[in-house]
Design a protein around this motif. Structure first.
Motif, PDB file in Angstrom:
ATOM      1  N   TYR A  25      38.359 -48.704  -2.103  1.00 40.72           N
ATOM      2  CA  TYR A  25      37.045 -48.409  -2.648  1.00 40.72           C
ATOM      3  C   TYR A  25      35.930 -49.051  -1.827  1.00 40.72           C
ATOM      4  N   PRO A  71      36.113 -37.512  -8.509  1.00 41.19           N
ATOM      5  CA  PRO A  71      37.162 -38.014  -9.415  1.00 41.19           C
ATOM      6  C   PRO A  71      38.364 -37.074  -9.545  1.00 41.19           C
ATOM      7  N   GLY A  83      39.082 -41.145  -8.830  1.00 41.18           N
ATOM      8  CA  GLY A  83      38.910 -41.594 -10.206  1.00 41.18           C
ATOM      9  C   GLY A  83      37.454 -41.819 -10.600  1.00 41.18           C
ATOM     10  N   GLU A  84      37.303 -42.335 -11.820  1.00 42.86           N
ATOM     11  CA  GLU A  84      35.957 -42.629 -12.321  1.00 42.86           C
ATOM     12  C   GLU A  84      35.316 -43.752 -11.500  1.00 42.86           C
ATOM     13  N   TRP A 124      36.576 -48.842 -15.276  1.00 43.57           N
ATOM     14  CA  TRP A 124      37.951 -49.346 -15.368  1.00 43.57           C
ATOM     15  C   TRP A 124      38.598 -48.895 -16.673  1.00 43.57           C
ATOM     16  N   ASP A 174      39.521 -45.196 -16.253  1.00 40.85           N
ATOM     17  CA  ASP A 174      40.650 -44.988 -15.344  1.00 40.85           C
ATOM     18  C   ASP A 174      41.957 -45.524 -15.924  1.00 40.85           C
ATOM     19  N   ASN A 175      41.863 -46.458 -16.859  1.00 37.98           N
ATOM     20  CA  ASN A 175      43.084 -47.039 -17.416  1.00 37.98           C
ATOM     21  C   ASN A 175      43.400 -46.514 -18.817  1.00 37.98           C
TER      22      ASN A 175
END
Lengths: 388, 325, 248
Positions: free
Chosen positions: A9, A54, A65-66, A305, A308-309
């Motif tokens: 990232y 994303p 991802g986000e 986070w 994404d989780n």
């Protein structure tokens, strides 16, 4: 606890920042003045992956991802909110509704072109009589053989004039209303009866075109239903929930730009025989901006986070949008004060930043609606159900 | 007497792998190589070593400028120079080699270092000899001249390319004596071939990235002088621009205004002719690395940011500057 | 056809502040980048790959962080990336010489004309070490069969605006200047992929290349830093002095 971004990232942010600095920053002022983003720039951004951050690689997205999406929105909005808004409406709610609930066939049909920026998406919810009261929509979709006939009007649709694929919410069962009786349809720009309006003349975001959409008996094949019949409102609300986090990331970029410009000008501008950086009044404004921005950054990236989780994130996403838009508005207002008359000059960035910032308190759910979203999430815990 | 002479005298090879002597290599631009002779002469004296010159200059002239031994070598391309010098140095084992720092000098120096397994420092702007350590510590710019590294070569030979303008032309001493030794030319093993003039259009540089900018303001300027400034910009390969007052006077377009209101620039060279230099202008040009300010009023704030200040009318100064370029 | 591109990773000057008065370089942000000229050399190689389908191998010598440069090269389109994980003080040329031996059939080596942070020019040194033709300071580079053709600024032209073509038979080493082909941007997805692929960068050491300690001795050592004189503002200069500064 680890606050370092994963290395991919950092590398992604570096590439995005380089592209934005080299290719977008030099034309940001012209985009505002001409009220158009050059198609060539859109094409080049598409080649690098801006339009599918994303989404999975198999659809031509970045697979970032986000978190990657928030990084991109922060960097983009730091320099050019018009372009950020085109992409935010495209990814965050437009393509997102297709990605969340669309059939595999529909995704395969549209997402590769959408993720590469060859086609632009729009998300059409708001109507002349349904803004914050999104459930008050009146647009109809009537089943006729294997197709639905869409009739009605959408309003204030970001990307309206340029969108190729429009995800639109219409009532398939007016008796049930939006909750239970509304369905999302993917409509193509070329289809008969669909006419986007002329771009609205707005205070800010001049490069991001907004318009009415007219649907006059537009025939939509059944396979272009996105998600389940009758559950379209849920699809749209889910997309909006996610979109709020990235919108918060965008406001973070805008606020950061205000802070950076202010620090620089405080060092440069001399009054009473020394740089104005030496004046407490200026220092306090800059310190307040920095503190608020730091809090916002922590919230935005924690929310990314959570998303994404697979954690619950609705309350936090609402906070991102609420806190972010108000922080950005306060920061650009302070930046303007620090810059004095220069801040009002159309030939300098602060004036554009000021015009571009204000909408964030309004679109994708006004801040009043965000407060209701947050409150209802909190009240649920004690058994109180709030419905706006 | 050097090792080669001793060998010749004794009629047998002497196994000494010691590197000795200083060499100045002149690849054809003698005006640039000659100042190196003066500096190398001083080093040779303090080291008690010979100074060799290899190049196309007249032998007597090279000796008069400080060389002890002259190895005549006609100017040729880099490939031929590398082949010949590599063979020469493999035998002569120089301790120090100096060349003028330009494209060809840098190429030949680095290739020689590779061939001879020596070490090379390019584009030196200062040389300091450490006699005890028998090494030269060389300052050379890094990060586009933002600062310098002081580097020493620990391999042999120690090769340096040097910006010649840092040393004065040595005084001629026509009483000096020296020897001339012929050089056996070697053919390059992998020669490159010149295919003649080629078309290349560098991408257009926008104002904010221009390496050189000539800008005008209203201070002492008139339409005719602005045209001279425009010619000056063309001559220097510079972007022509102006401050806000130049725009108000209709001399430049809005996109060519330099300053915080307008375009911020950071060129290597910025020539501001008749620009007053208020905060808005100077803040937008503070990245400029070398600023020339020309203004009739000595109190103009532009002078507070100028590396080179000329108090005078642009209409007098600009034509003179243009004529000198 | 195999192309080897040599990359150097260095501190990004955007995060550096040089204080001439204090005689210090302050590193505010420790961020690294690919040497700008090397990045253009990589672009030249990728353009040759696009035109001919040649294999592009990117290589770098340096500590573990240098992997970032190589992952970037992979994201940009390099087919392989090899990190020779050693201290950068050792002469890079010796490693690359050994790498060429280890790879076998390398047809063209491309790299930048010099390193921004040290001024070192690996290309011309390596050309002699591996006994290949050398073409320096290219602004364009193309392959035609077994011949490499470059365009460079004509060193004989005083105006510095003329260019000439130079060619050589392969194998050859070409250096590219910062005026070389404009680098492309990688697709963001390729960046993510190349960081998540544990095999994106192959790691080698000096021992893997059969190099012993003697090869690791530096040829050039840094004894210190020095600084240009502080800028002096408002100094009067004659037109003649200024004209002299303006001529190359």
């Amino acid at each position: 606890m680890n606050y370092d971004l994963p290395p991919e990232y950092n590398a992604l942010r570096r590439m995005l920042r380089e592209f934005i600095t080299e290719e977008i920053a030099p034309v940001a002022k012209k985009i505002d003045e001409d009220s158009v983003v050059p198609p060539e720039l859109i094409r080049r951004m598409g080649d690098v992956g801006f339009f599918g951050v994303p989404f999975p690689r198999e659809y031509g997205g970045m697979g970032a991802g986000e978190l990657g999406y928030c990084i991109m929105m922060e960097e983009l909005n730091r320099v050019c909110p018009s372009v950020a808004t085109i992409i935010g409406a495209h990814i965050g709610i437009g393509v997102m509704s297709l990605y969340l609930d669309g059939s595999k066939a529909l995704q395969q049909k549209y997402m590769p072109d959408l993720c590469s920026g060859r086609k632009i998406a729009a998300f059409a919810l708001t109507e002349p009589n349904a803004g914050s009261d999104a459930a008050g929509i009146q647009m109809r979709a009537t089943l006729e053989g294997d197709s639905y006939i869409l009739d009605g009007q959408k309003m204030w649709i970001t990307n309206g004039p340029i969108a190729d694929v429009i995800n639109v919410l219409a009532l398939t069962d007016p008796a049930l209303g939006a909750r239970g009786g509304a369905t999302v349809f993917a409509v193509e720009r070329e289809w008969a009866g669909y006419t986007p309006g002329k771009p609205e003349s707005k205070m800010g975001l001049h490069g991001s075109p907004t318009s009415l959409l007219n649907f006059d008996e537009v025939r939509v094949p059944r396979e272009n239903v996105v998600g389940q019949i009758g559950l379209g409102f849920v699809t749209f609300m889910k997309a909006l929930d996610i979109g709020r986090a990235s919108l918060g990331a965008a406001t973070l970029g805008g606020a950061q730009a205000s802070l950076e410009a202010s620090i620089r000008w405080a060092r440069t501008r001399q009054q009473f025989g020394r740089p104005i950086a030496h004046m407490q009044s200026i220092q306090f404004m800059i310190a307040d901006m920095a503190a608020e921005i730091e809090a916002l950054r922590a919230l935005v990236y924690r929310t990314a986070w959570l998303i994404d989780n697979g954690r619950p994130f609705i309350k936090e996403a609402g906070m991102c949008k609420l806190l972010g838009s108000e922080t950005a508005s306060r920061c650009i207002d302070r930046a303007l004060q620090i810059h004095g008359a220069l801040g009002l000059s159309r030939d300098f960035t602060i004036e554009r930043g000021f015009r571009d910032a204000r909408i964030s308190e309004i679109f994708e759910g006004t801040n009043e609606i965000q407060r209701i979203v947050i409150a209802s999430e909190l009240m649920q815990g004690v058994g109180v159900r709030i419905r706006p | 007497m050097n090792l080669n002479d001793l060998q010749a005298l004794m009629g047998e090879a002497i196994e000494i792998d010691e590197y000795r002597d200083l060499w100045v290599v002149d690849l054809g631009n003698t005006a640039r190589a000659a100042p190196l002779l003066g500096e190398a002469r001083r080093m040779a004296d303090s080291l008690g070593a010979y100074l060799h010159y290899v190049g196309p200059a007249d032998s007597g002239e090279a000796i008069a400028l400080g060389a002890d031994r002259v190895h005549p070598l006609a100017a040729a391309g880099a490939d031929a120079a590398v082949a010949t010098l590599a063979a020469l140095f493999a035998n002569a084992k120089p301790e120090f080699v100096f060349l003028a720092a330009d494209e060809t000098g840098n190429e030949v120096a680095a290739r020689l270092a590779g061939r001879l397994h020596g070490g090379v420092v390019l584009n030196c702007i200062a040389l300091r000899l450490d006699e005890a350590a028998r090494e030269v510590v060389a300052s050379h710019p890094v990060y586009d001249g933002a600062h310098y590294l002081d580097s020493a070569v620990t391999a042999k030979p120690q090769i340096f390319t040097v910006r010649p303008e840092i040393f004065p032309m040595p005084a001629r001493d026509s009483g000096r004596t020296g020897e001339v030794e012929p050089v056996a030319a070697s053919e390059p093993e992998h020669p490159s071939r010149d295919t003649g003039p080629a078309a290349h259009t560098p991408p257009a540089t926008p104002l904010h990235k221009a390496a050189r900018v000539v800008a005008v303001g209203r201070g002492g300027n008139d339409a005719a002088t602005v045209e001279v400034a425009r010619l000056l910009a063309a001559k220097l390969g510079a972007h022509f621009a102006g401050d806000r007052s130049a725009f108000d006077s209709g001399w430049i377009g809005k996109e060519d205004i330099v300053g915080v209101i307008g375009t911020e620039i950071a060129p290597d060279v910025y020539i501001a002719a008749g620009i007053w230099g208020d905060t808005l202008h100077r803040a937008g040009t503070e990245g400029a690395k070398f600023v020339v300010a020309i203004h009739p009023d000595a109190s103009a704030p532009i002078f507070n940011a100028a590396d080179a200040a000329v108090v005078g009318q642009p209409k007098d100064v600009l034509p003179r500057l243009l004529a000198l370029l | 056809m195999r192309l080897l591109v040599l990359l150097r990773q260095l501190l990004d000057p955007a995060g550096m502040l040089v204080n001439r008065k204090a005689g210090k370089v302050f590193v505010n942000r420790e961020e690294y980048m690919i040497n700008p000229a090397d990045k253009r050399a990589l672009e030249a190689a990728l353009q040759i790959k696009d035109a001919t389908g040649a294999e592009v191998v990117a290589a770098a010598v340096g500590p573990a962080r240098t992997e970032d440069a190589l992952r970037e090269a992979r994201a940009l389109g390099a087919d392989r990336a090899i990190l020779i994980k050693e201290d950068v003080a050792a002469p890079a040329g010796r490693f690359y010489e050994a790498l060429c031996d280890s790879l076998g059939d390398v047809d063209l080596i491309l790299t930048g004309d010099s390193a921004l942070d040290t001024g070192e020019a690996v290309g011309p040194q390596l050309a002699e070490m591996v006994n290949m033709a050398f073409l320096g300071n290219a602004v364009q580079c193309a392959l035609e069969g077994a011949v490499v053709r470059i365009v460079r600024r004509d060193v004989r032209d005083a105006t510095q605006r003329a260019y000439n073509g130079v060619e050589a038979d392969l194998p050859a080493v070409v250096t590219v200047t910062r005026s070389g082909p404009t680098p492309r941007y990688p697709h963001g997805g390729a960046i993510i992929e190349m960081y998540r692929d544990p095999e994106a960068v192959e790691i080698m050491t000096a021992a893997d290349l059969g190099l012993d300690d003697s090869a690791l001795q530096p040829a050039v050592v840094e004894r210190g830093q020095s600084f240009p004189p502080e800028r002096e503002f408002g100094k009067q200069m004659t037109v003649e002095e200024i004209a002299e500064r303006m001529t190359p």
